[in-house]
Design an enzyme around this catalytic site. Structure first.
Site, mmCIF file in Angstrom:
data_model
loop_
_atom_site.group_PDB
_atom_site.id
_atom_site.type_symbol
_atom_site.label_atom_id
_atom_site.label_comp_id
_atom_site.label_asym_id
_atom_site.label_seq_id
_atom_site.Cartn_x
_atom_site.Cartn_y
_atom_site.Cartn_z
ATOM 1 N N GLU A 122 0.842 -1.193 0.000
ATOM 2 C CA GLU A 122 0.000 0.000 0.000
ATOM 3 C C GLU A 122 0.880 1.248 0.000
ATOM 4 O O GLU A 122 1.855 1.307 0.757
ATOM 5 C CB GLU A 122 -0.914 0.012 1.227
ATOM 6 C CG GLU A 122 -1.949 1.126 1.148
ATOM 7 C CD GLU A 122 -2.931 1.112 2.327
ATOM 8 O OE1 GLU A 122 -4.014 1.682 2.170
ATOM 9 O OE2 GLU A 122 -2.600 0.559 3.373
ATOM 10 N N GLU A 291 -6.809 -3.357 12.204
ATOM 11 C CA GLU A 291 -6.445 -4.100 11.000
ATOM 12 C C GLU A 291 -7.464 -5.188 10.661
ATOM 13 O O GLU A 291 -7.712 -5.474 9.486
ATOM 14 C CB GLU A 291 -5.052 -4.721 11.171
ATOM 15 C CG GLU A 291 -3.942 -3.720 11.451
ATOM 16 C CD GLU A 291 -3.883 -2.580 10.455
ATOM 17 O OE1 GLU A 291 -4.129 -2.823 9.255
ATOM 18 O OE2 GLU A 291 -3.593 -1.434 10.864
ATOM 19 N N GLU A 313 -10.055 3.792 6.264
ATOM 20 C CA GLU A 313 -9.350 4.152 7.487
ATOM 21 C C GLU A 313 -10.254 4.728 8.580
ATOM 22 O O GLU A 313 -10.030 4.491 9.761
ATOM 23 C CB GLU A 313 -8.217 5.130 7.171
ATOM 24 C CG GLU A 313 -7.181 4.574 6.202
ATOM 25 C CD GLU A 313 -6.506 3.292 6.691
ATOM 26 O OE1 GLU A 313 -6.641 2.947 7.878
ATOM 27 O OE2 GLU A 313 -5.855 2.628 5.863
#
Length: 829
Positions: A122, A291, A313
């Site tokens: 990422e 996560e 996020e």
């Protein structure tokens, strides 16, 4: 190439952990919706040997050209083709040391340096490991196989389906096909991994370096709990057969949500009894949960463009806290959310150098210190804001509908709002567009006129300026009456101004009840402020409201709309405060003022801080007690060293006695270890410095190593400060250099020397991971640049262009420098 989409990648990797190279072969099955003669793929730093396309029963050679500056290769097909096309590309690449792409990470086993190789893709580094369509909307399935040394272990997203020797000291490891997913979520790694397992419908494993797996039990246990929490709240079962939690020694970020193979910094997965503090344990749990939430928000449903990254996020941040709060209600996670998330977001978004949550120019969005507080912290705070407006059950039902509709596909912000609006029948889209698509937030001025409360909004910034921006703001006001009753009055502020009827016999009113809204408040009525102060003193307000009152005022001080004396006067109302949230906020605000102020004003701040923190430490005790409240333990380690800095003799004696015992080999409680070591450094000599050096290199715990690095940054002696500055460059691993550099930038004794150090060592510092280098810059400029403003600005005007630095990071840091300079000048004697 919107008309060409990947279907499947078959990737063969042969890593060499001696030469740090790898051979690769990638076969891509794609579909062209209309005839094409060229195909463009992303590549970065790969040496392409050949490229072929399947034609009939065999593969034909294709000509190709690489464009390094564009990170692309263009493949010319032998003839026009449409429908399914199969490419095969052979190449070689480097296992780099940059903590990005396919990289190596060093650890020590039996006194020798050893290496693993892992991936971190990422946002757009998959292209450095295999040619691909490296965008989040180009989803495909992946089949991975690796040829590795027989004694090593390979890990990828899916379980191993085949493992066989090849007869030359190597073995082939093949993994099952992944779900349809984006390239940035792919993972493969090889090394001497050891495992512990938690069997179930989904096998959950923890992986770590040799000898370290015994410390992964707590992380594994909370990983399972987080998985259960997500399945319950999101209405969809986790779709893979296994979930690995992998501790990686060298890691640039905190963790990475690779689907089925999550990677972590070691301190965020490995728990060392007697060393890991309660704050460290809490952070572990929060990151693990964050996560695992991503396995749904980001992995199952992926943003169709990086401009919608907040859909990953913000939700992972919000529900990461939610999972921890569910299993540990005694940790007061939602109060801590206000401090660590909402406050951080308000600070960041008070600058002119900011941008919307839905960041324009999605192709180039990078997570760094400029973007993260907006995408993560502000986004999560807005979710808390809208959830309060919608109600818990409706919010949950909307999420489930959104996930079901878009699973294994991509989405955008409107997809989320439509799901919420369908369920709630409230104007969610209109409200959220005002918060997601424009930068900043409002300050609400509250003014009582008779029995009516007039509320006026405008954008809040620390530096002066005007805009015509407005937000749709759900407002909640708690009104207190002279008969002792109170009630909440709510309204939706849709224009610049509105008013509401408070009724008769009003004693006081508190706007933004329980601080659920993402805005600041300024009270025009001084009598109301006086009455609210009395409520604070008697704890007649909730802890969140006691936090909000003083924190909004300190923001006005930073913006030049109130004086430091005003803030200190309000802090006097908190002399009997016992709640974590207002106390940690006051402590941090006073410390910021202590760094910024000079002369008599600095002394006043120190006196206020000393008096308050001595009272708090006297109440809670200097020594941690068994069974004490979790947030008490967290608070103590945050304020003990500040009390020493402010000149508290009691705090200093306690901390130095503990440090002397530590140097003699005695144990110190992990919940005061960091402060004790900082105090030891503050009053320390060369003997202390050498002790830290030895302790750092002998410690197996990354949590402890990070605390030691903070302590090494806390010396007051000029010679030792310079020694520590050089030590950062010579002996601290690259993954951690930013930690002591940032800590030294808020050490009052080191602050006068940090800008000169930075200027003299800039060539070395520029070689750090870009995220870490930006953290160093953002740490040094705002305070260490005070008194040197013209020099600092001149330096970065050239450097941003020449060095390719993030303009956002430099811009916000220079703006903070200006804010601090104005605050210093406004509050001079």
């Amino acid at each position: 190439m919107t008309d060409i989409n990947p279907i499947n990648y078959k990737i063969h990797i042969e890593p060499d952990l001696n030469d740090f190279r790898f051979l690769g072969s990638t076969e891509i099955l794609l579909k062209a919706l209309k005839p094409v003669t060229e195909i463009s793929l992303n590549t970065l730093e790969l040496e392409i040997f050949n490229c072929k396309v399947l034609a009939g029963a065999g593969f034909l050679d294709c000509t190709f050209h690489t464009h390094p500056e564009k990170e692309r290769m263009t493949i010319s097909l032998p003839n026009e083709m449409a429908g399914e096309i199969r490419l095969r590309i052979d190449y070689e690449g480097q296992i780099n040391d940059r903590m990005a792409g396919f990289y190596r990470s060093k650890y020590v086993a039996k006194g020798k340096d050893r290496y693993i190789a892992v991936t971190q893709f990422e946002e757009s580094d998959a292209r450095s490991a295999f040619p691909c369509f490296d965008r989040p909307d180009k989803k495909a399935t992946f089949d991975i196989e690796m040829v590795i040394d027989e004694e090593l272990v390979a890990i990828s997203n899916s379980p191993v389906t085949l493992e066989q020797t090849t007869g030359d000291g190597k073995k082939l490891v093949r993994f099952g096909e992944t779900p349809r997913m984006s390239t940035y979520l792919l993972f493969f790694g090889v090394g001497e991994f050891e495992f512990i397992e938690d069997p179930g419908r989904v096998l959950v494993r923890a992986a770590a370096m040799p000898g370290m797996i015994k410390h992964a039990g707590l992380g594994l246990e909370f990983g399972r709990k987080s998985l259960d929490f997500c399945e319950e709240n999101f209405g969809t079962e986790y779709p893979l057969e296994k979930l690995d939690l992998i501790a990686v020694p060298d890691f640039a970020f905190g963790a990475m949500e690779n689907w089925g193979a999550i990677t972590f910094r070691e301190n965020l997965l490995l728990h060392f009894p007697g060393i890991t503090s309660k704050a460290g344990e809490e952070r572990m749990c929060e990151v693990i949960a964050h996560e695992i939430v991503h396995q749904w928000f980001g992995n199952l449903v992926t943003p169709c463009d990086w401009k919608y990254l907040w859909l990953n996020e913000s939700f992972a941040t919000y529900f990461g806290y939610g999972a921890v709060a569910h299993y540990h209600p005694e940790w007061d996670m939602w109060e801590q959310f206000l401090h660590s998330q909402t406050h951080t977001a308000l600070e960041r978004d008070s600058l002119w150098e900011t941008f919307p949550i839905e960041i324009p120019g999605g192709e180039h969005v990078v997570i760094n210190i400029a973007t993260a507080p907006i995408i993560y912290n502000k986004g999560a705070s807005i979710l808390r804001h809208i959830k309060g407006y919608m109600g818990d059950d409706v919010f949950k039902e909307g999420l489930i509908r959104y996930l079901k509709k878009h699973e294994y596909a991509c989405s955008s912000s409107p997809d989320m709002w439509e799901a919420f609006e369908e369920i709630s029948e409230k104007p969610i889209t209109q409200i959220m567009k005002s918060w997601i698509e424009q930068p900043g937030f409002p300050i609400i001025e509250a003014k009582k006129e008779g029995n009516r409360l007039v509320l006026t909004q405008k954008r809040f910034t620390y530096l002066p300026g005007d805009t015509d921006q407005t937000w749709l703001v759900p407002i909640s006001v708690r009104v207190f009456y002279d008969n002792g009753d109170s009630k909440i009055i709510s309204a939706l502020l849709e224009d610049k101004q509105t008013s509401m009827d408070l009724g008769d016999d009003v004693v006081a009113y508190k706007v933004n009840d329980r601080q659920t809204g993402f805005y600041r408040v300024r009270y025009a009525d001084r009598r109301n402020l006086h009455e609210l102060g009395k409520l604070v003193s008697g704890q007649g307000l909730q802890a969140e409201d006691r936090w909000g009152l003083q924190n909004d005022l300190y923001a006005l001080v930073k913006g030049g709309h109130a004086g430091m004396d005003d803030y200190i006067a309000v802090v006097s109302n908190y002399s009997h405060e016992d709640a974590f949230l207002p106390l940690i906020s006051i402590a941090e605000n006073l410390f910021h003022a202590y760094l910024v102020m000079e002369g008599h004003e600095k002394e006043k701040v120190a006196a206020t801080g000393r008096s308050l923190l001595e009272k708090v430490l006297g109440d809670i005790g200097y020594e941690p007690e068994p069974g004490e409240k979790h947030t008490t333990s967290v608070l103590r380690d945050q304020i003990l060293f500040h009390a020493v800095l402010y000149g508290s003799k009691d705090a200093e004696k306690f901390a130095l006695d503990k440090f002397s015992s530590l140097m003699e080999g005695d144990a110190v409680h992990p919940d005061i270890m960091k402060s004790v070591m900082q105090a030891g450094a503050l009053r320390g000599d060369n003997k202390v410095f050498d002790w830290f050096d030895e302790r750092l290199h002998s410690s197996q715990s990354e949590h402890e190593r990070m605390n030691i690095l903070v302590a090494l940054s806390s010396f007051s002696d000029r010679t030792l400060i310079e020694k520590a500055q050089q030590y950062i460059l010579d002996k601290v691993p690259n993954r951690n250099k930013f930690i002591p550099a940032g800590a030294m930038a808020i050490n009052p004794h080191a602050v006068p020397h940090m800008w000169v150090w930075y200027r003299s060592k800039v060539k070395v510092l520029e070689k750090l991971h870009p995220l870490h280098y930006e953290r160093v810059i953002a740490g040094i400029i705002p305070v260490c640049g005070l008194g040197k403003e013209e020099e600092v600005r001149g330096f970065f005007e050239n450097s941003v262009t020449e060095k390719g630095l993030s303009k956002d990071v430099v811009g916000l840091s220079l703006e903070k420098l200006e804010i601090n300079g104005r605050m210093r000048s406004y509050n001079k004697d």
